[in-house]
Design an enzyme around this catalytic site. Structure first.
Site, PDB file in Angstrom:
ATOM      1  N   PRO A  10      26.695  27.686  36.035  1.00 38.71           N
ATOM      2  CA  PRO A  10      27.711  28.716  36.312  1.00 38.71           C
ATOM      3  C   PRO A  10      29.096  28.206  35.923  1.00 38.71           C
ATOM      4  CG  PRO A  10      26.953  27.666  38.342  1.00 38.71           C
ATOM      5  CD  PRO A  10      26.069  27.168  37.240  1.00 38.71           C
ATOM      6  N   LYS A  55      38.628  33.007  30.287  1.00 38.42           N
ATOM      7  CA  LYS A  55      38.333  32.817  31.721  1.00 38.42           C
ATOM      8  C   LYS A  55      39.314  33.585  32.602  1.00 38.42           C
ATOM      9  CE  LYS A  55      36.212  28.309  30.851  1.00 38.42           C
ATOM     10  NZ  LYS A  55      35.442  27.275  31.527  1.00 38.42           N
ATOM     11  N   ASN A 111      29.373  12.732  32.704  1.00 33.20           N
ATOM     12  CA  ASN A 111      30.457  12.618  31.718  1.00 33.20           C
ATOM     13  C   ASN A 111      31.440  11.560  32.191  1.00 33.20           C
ATOM     14  OD1 ASN A 111      32.703  13.960  33.261  1.00 33.20           O
ATOM     15  ND2 ASN A 111      31.222  15.644  33.228  1.00 33.20           N
ATOM     16  N   LYS A 127       9.917   9.561  38.009  1.00 32.99           N
ATOM     17  CA  LYS A 127      10.643   8.941  36.882  1.00 32.99           C
ATOM     18  C   LYS A 127       9.858   9.157  35.575  1.00 32.99           C
ATOM     19  CE  LYS A 127      12.391   4.557  35.283  1.00 32.99           C
ATOM     20  NZ  LYS A 127      12.080   3.150  35.262  1.00 32.99           N
TER      21      LYS A 127
HETATM   22  O1  PMT Z   1      38.886  12.548  35.826  1.00 38.80           O
HETATM   23  P1  PMT Z   1      39.772  11.791  34.844  1.00 38.80           P
HETATM   24  O2  PMT Z   1      39.082  10.578  34.294  1.00 38.80           O
HETATM   25  O3  PMT Z   1      41.124  11.487  35.392  1.00 38.80           O
HETATM   26  O4  PMT Z   1      39.986  12.754  33.588  1.00 38.80           O
HETATM   27  C1  PMT Z   1      40.722  13.931  33.721  1.00 38.80           C
HETATM   28  C2  PMT Z   1      40.092  15.088  32.938  1.00 38.80           C
HETATM   29  C3  PMT Z   1      40.147  14.796  31.460  1.00 38.80           C
HETATM   30  C4  PMT Z   1      38.633  15.273  33.362  1.00 38.80           C
HETATM   31  C5  PMT Z   1      40.910  16.378  33.298  1.00 38.80           C
HETATM   32  O5  PMT Z   1      42.234  16.195  32.890  1.00 38.80           O
HETATM   33  C6  PMT Z   1      40.318  17.609  32.615  1.00 38.80           C
HETATM   34  O6  PMT Z   1      40.592  17.944  31.489  1.00 38.80           O
HETATM   35  N1  PMT Z   1      39.439  18.339  33.355  1.00 38.80           N
HETATM   36  C7  PMT Z   1      38.678  19.475  32.839  1.00 38.80           C
HETATM   37  C8  PMT Z   1      37.503  18.965  32.080  1.00 38.80           C
HETATM   38  C9  PMT Z   1      36.655  20.079  31.503  1.00 38.80           C
HETATM   39  O7  PMT Z   1      35.523  20.242  31.906  1.00 38.80           O
HETATM   40  O8  PMT Z   1      37.265  20.863  30.637  1.00 38.80           O
HETATM   41  P2  PMT Z   1      36.563  22.090  29.865  1.00 38.80           P
HETATM   42  O9  PMT Z   1      37.516  22.432  28.787  1.00 38.80           O
HETATM   43  O10 PMT Z   1      35.172  21.784  29.500  1.00 38.80           O
HETATM   44  O11 PMT Z   1      36.508  23.223  30.959  1.00 38.80           O
HETATM   45  C10 PMT Z   1      37.526  24.224  31.108  1.00 38.80           C
HETATM   46  C11 PMT Z   1      37.777  24.517  32.554  1.00 38.80           C
HETATM   47  O12 PMT Z   1      36.646  25.195  33.119  1.00 38.80           O
HETATM   48  C12 PMT Z   1      38.020  23.321  33.440  1.00 38.80           C
HETATM   49  O13 PMT Z   1      39.020  23.684  34.364  1.00 38.80           O
HETATM   50  C13 PMT Z   1      36.701  23.092  34.153  1.00 38.80           C
HETATM   51  O14 PMT Z   1      36.876  22.528  35.450  1.00 38.80           O
HETATM   52  C14 PMT Z   1      36.175  24.520  34.259  1.00 38.80           C
HETATM   53  N2  PMT Z   1      34.716  24.647  34.250  1.00 38.80           N
HETATM   54  C15 PMT Z   1      34.002  24.274  33.158  1.00 38.80           C
HETATM   55  C16 PMT Z   1      32.646  24.474  33.134  1.00 38.80           C
HETATM   56  C17 PMT Z   1      32.003  25.032  34.249  1.00 38.80           C
HETATM   57  N3  PMT Z   1      30.690  25.203  34.263  1.00 38.80           N
HETATM   58  N4  PMT Z   1      32.725  25.363  35.326  1.00 38.80           N
HETATM   59  C18 PMT Z   1      34.071  25.188  35.335  1.00 38.80           C
HETATM   60  O15 PMT Z   1      34.717  25.498  36.336  1.00 38.80           O
END
Ligand code: PMT
Length: 406
Positions: A305, A341, A210, A289
């Site tokens: 997870p 969460k 991503n 590949k």
């Molecule tokens: O890295 P940059 O380019 O500076 O960009 C910053 C950012 C946009 C990545 C950052 O500000 C941000 O939003 N990070 C969280 C991105 C994300 O995965 O968001 P989400 O809404 O999909 O996930 C929610 C939360 O669960 C997040 O805290 C994520 O870390 C956590 N998560 C998600 C999926 C997973 N399998 N495990 C997790 O711990």
């Protein structure tokens, strides 16, 4: 003199002649508006009475695991959690040796093992005992583990000798305590962060990734270092320089990130999940590949997870902060994530298109917690990270210090 306003100081007193100065220390700490819980070793009670310290501190002095009402009021683990700082003054050579070797053979040494609070020692002993290589080795070992030494001072000693080994005077110990808290609200606290993207392999050369650059998470790591915290940064594949003072652990996949988070979780006080973790990964990873032989190629993805949710659901969770990256209905989706969460706080950002969020140097956040909300307007990620860290610290202490006494 209210410099220690509401700070909880667990004052450990061990058996040395300087123990008599603990009375003055308690008085000064209380005048600075600290809450003081005295814990004495058995030997300390030969030098100063618990009653004196109880009168000055306004709390029952603890000496034993089995003090009257102990388990009915506050157990030793809760006492270890209660403290913002454990200060051992005086700290004898014997106590330092026991601490260095992880002994838990009395209440005070057990508290030191069980706490995540910073530990400061005010050594007090005969100069030869202080200079003895065994004591010096123990002192160095303790320092490498994050224990701070305040002193000893040099001067005339109770035994008639002159040299290093005098306990710092109570006023000097007070100013060390004030310094400890004044500019570094997270001194001695540990913060665990995830940052950057994850990469989920498809074959030896391809992956699902991503657009996260890691900038937001690395800026947060830097901001927490400036608050005095010990920072562990678990980073997905990014090319950013490690913030000075942070311990960085590089990972690639969500599974690796989960393993490293779990390995570093036990002593962390605050967990912040800033990483953009892949929600899904390919069910199978091709050994070679994949060839361009077919018109269509279907990948079966399976769920990764949820690291953040796992941390929040752990037996003794740290203060847990998530991010929510949304392309629409920011607050609604972020609140849903916060509740689902079960995290203490969530920092919501709009991502994609012209928004901040991924890759760019600027971002804006709406921070949400139970019953509260704060807007952090568009700013450079370094600046934004400082504001977010300050908000997290405020809520962390608000949760850690509910008004009741232990
Ligand atoms: O890295 P940059 O380019 O500076 O960009 C910053 C950012 C946009 C990545 C950052 O500000 C941000 O939003 N990070 C969280 C991105 C994300 O995965 O968001 P989400 O809404 O999909 O996930 C929610 C939360 O669960 C997040 O805290 C994520 O870390 C956590 N998560 C998600 C999926 C997973 N399998 N495990 C997790 O711990």
């Amino acid at each position: 003199m209210l410099e220690l306003n509401g700070k909880r100081i667990l004052l450990g007193i061990t058996g040395g002649i300087a123990a008599y100065k603990a009375a003055e220390l308690v008085r000064l700490l209380r005048r600075s508006n600290a809450e003081v819980q005295v814990v004495m070793t058995k030997a300390a009670t030969e030098f100063i009475t618990p009653l004196t310290l109880q009168t000055l501190s306004g709390r029952t002095v603890r000496q034993d695991f089995f003090d009257a009402n102990d388990e009915a009021t506050i157990g030793h683990i809760d006492l270890a959690r209660w403290a913002d700082l454990i200060l051992i003054a005086p700290a004898t050579a014997d106590f330092m040796a026991r601490l260095a070797h992880g002994r838990a053979n009395d209440l005070l040494s057990t508290l030191c093992l069980a706490t995540t609070a910073p530990i400061a020692l005010a050594p007090a002993m005969n100069r030869q005992m202080w200079l003895n290589p065994a004591t010096q080795t123990n002192a160095s070992l303790l320092q490498t583990r994050g224990v701070t030494l305040w002193g000893p001072a040099e001067g005339e000693q109770a035994c008639g000798e002159t040299g290093p080994g005098r306990m710092l005077e109570p006023a000097a110990l007070l100013s060390q305590a004030v310094k400890q808290f004044s500019h570094q609200p997270l001194a001695g606290q540990s913060v665990l962060l995830t940052a950057g993207p994850t990469q989920e392999p498809i074959d030896p050369v391809r992956f699902i990734g991503n657009r996260s650059s890691g900038k937001m998470g690395f800026a947060l790591a830097q901001a927490f270092i400036e608050t005095g915290a010990q920072v562990h940064l678990i980073a997905g594949p990014v090319t950013l320089a490690t913030p000075r003072g942070a311990t960085r652990i590089d990972v690639a996949t969500a599974h690796e990130m989960q393993q490293q988070v779990s390995a570093h979780l036990s002593r962390c006080n605050i967990f912040v999940a800033c990483a953009a973790v892949a929600d899904y990964r390919p069910e199978t990873v091709a050994a070679e590949k994949i060839k361009k032989s077919r018109e269509q190629l279907a990948l079966t993805l399976i769920k990764n997870p949820d690291i953040l949710a796992e941390v929040a659901a752990s037996a003794t969770p740290p203060f847990t902060v998530g991010f929510a990256a949304e392309t629409e209905q920011l607050i609604k989706h972020a609140q849903e994530k916060r509740r689902l969460k079960r995290v203490d706080m969530i920092a919501a950002n709009l991502v994609g298109a012209e928004q901040g969020g991924f890759e760019r140097d600027e971002n804006a956040l709406t921070v949400l917690w139970e019953g509260g909300r704060k807007e952090l307007p568009m700013a450079r990620k370094e600046k934004l990270a400082q504001s977010l860290a300050a908000t997290i610290i405020e809520r962390y202490y608000a949760k850690k210090h509910p008004t009741e006494n232990p």
